[in-house]
Scaffold this active site. Structure first.
Site, PDB file in Angstrom:
ATOM      1  N   CYS A  33       0.837  -1.210   0.000  1.00 43.51           N
ATOM      2  CA  CYS A  33       0.000   0.000   0.000  1.00 43.51           C
ATOM      3  C   CYS A  33       0.871   1.260   0.000  1.00 43.51           C
ATOM      4  O   CYS A  33       1.468   1.617   1.020  1.00 43.51           O
ATOM      5  CB  CYS A  33      -0.922  -0.030   1.218  1.00 43.51           C
ATOM      6  SG  CYS A  33      -1.791   1.511   1.520  1.00 43.51           S
ATOM      7  N   CYS A  36      -0.064   4.006   2.462  1.00 39.33           N
ATOM      8  CA  CYS A  36       0.318   3.621   3.825  1.00 39.33           C
ATOM      9  C   CYS A  36       1.729   4.099   4.145  1.00 39.33           C
ATOM     10  O   CYS A  36       2.014   4.549   5.260  1.00 39.33           O
ATOM     11  CB  CYS A  36       0.254   2.107   3.991  1.00 39.33           C
ATOM     12  SG  CYS A  36      -1.399   1.393   3.813  1.00 39.33           S
TER      13      CYS A  36
END
Length: 282
Positions: A33, A36
């Site tokens: 991700c 993230c």
């Protein structure tokens, strides 16, 4: 502890139980991700900046999918704020630092409140010198909170820095001038009267008779300095320097700068007179 990695063994302890002691910010993330990886350094920075006011709990959603499912996570990154065992706020996606900070500030004590708490610990121990820089910082960061001003005034009075106390009390807005303000004002006046030694009274009289006599001004400034009346001492010293920079073979400038140093970095009185000296010299 500011940051912790969550696993199956410690999940209940840090995601639920710890939230009864302080807020827990849960960051659900994964290696794949990209947002993230943008968000996590921001969260870690804030966790360290707030120095334990909240716990950052990092949950790898791929490895801890059972926990992610229990919390109803549907996208990454997802951030939840837990308090007293319940989620009370959160967001999905990577927010900028400003917005994350705004969310935290709704639920956390202000950073300057911890400074005040630490300063009060020093005050209780009678260590007013250690309390002063913490209170100065808190006073600035709180945008001149009156309660902090009163603590600053009290510390200066305990250290017999009457002029500093008076200067800070003068900044308190009329709307905040309560009974505590009046009490401190009266205490300042009493200390000012009690502080005048016979030597000081005599020197004040001599200076009043001959205000242009630099020796009288110098002797009075030295006596003010000896009795910790810093503002009138500095006012006299700067007045002498304006008329004769080398009076008393440079002792005026040296004593002037020594007083500024003794007041400490960040002291409002020191900053004020440092500027006056800079203007005079340059």
């Amino acid at each position: 502890m500011n940051v912790i990695e969550i696993n199956l063994e410690n999940a209940k302890q840090y995601l639920v139980d710890e939230s009864f002691n302080r807020p827990v910010l849960i960051d659900f993330w994964a290696d794949w991700c990209a947002p993230c990886k943008t968000l996590m350094p921001i969260l870690e920075k804030l966790a360290n900046e707030y120095a334990g006011a909240f716990l950052l709990a990092k949950v790898n959603a791929d490895e801890m999918n059972m926990i992610s499912s229990q919390f109803g996570v549907r996208s990454l990154p997802t951030v939840m704020l837990m308090k007293d065992g319940q989620p009370i706020d959160g967001f999905a996606g990577a927010l900028p630092e400003k917005e994350v900070r705004e969310l935290l500030d709704k639920y956390l004590p202000k950073l300057w409140e911890k400074l005040v708490t630490d300063a009060q610990t020093f005050i209780m121990a009678g260590d007013f010198n250690s309390a002063l820089p913490l209170l100065r910082q808190a006073y600035d960061e709180s945008k001149h909170d009156a309660a902090i001003a009163y603590l600053l005034v009290q510390c200066h009075l305990e250290l017999n820095r009457i002029d500093n106390a008076e200067a800070i009390l003068a900044t308190v807005k009329a709307a905040d001038q309560d009974a505590h303000y009046q009490q401190l004002l009266a205490e300042i006046e009493l200390k000012k009267q009690a502080a005048k030694s016979p030597e000081l009274v005599a020197l004040e009289a001599a200076h009043a008779r001959e205000p242009d006599n630099l020796q009288f001004a110098y002797d009075l400034a030295i006596q003010y300095h000896a009795e910790l009346a810093h503002r009138p001492a500095l006012e006299l010293f700067i007045g002498i320097l304006r008329k004769n920079r080398n009076f008393a073979d440079g002792a005026v400038k040296k004593t002037f700068t020594d007083i500024l140093t003794s007041l400490g970095k960040g002291d409002a009185l020191a900053i004020e007179f440092q500027r006056k000296l800079f203007t005079l010299l340059y």
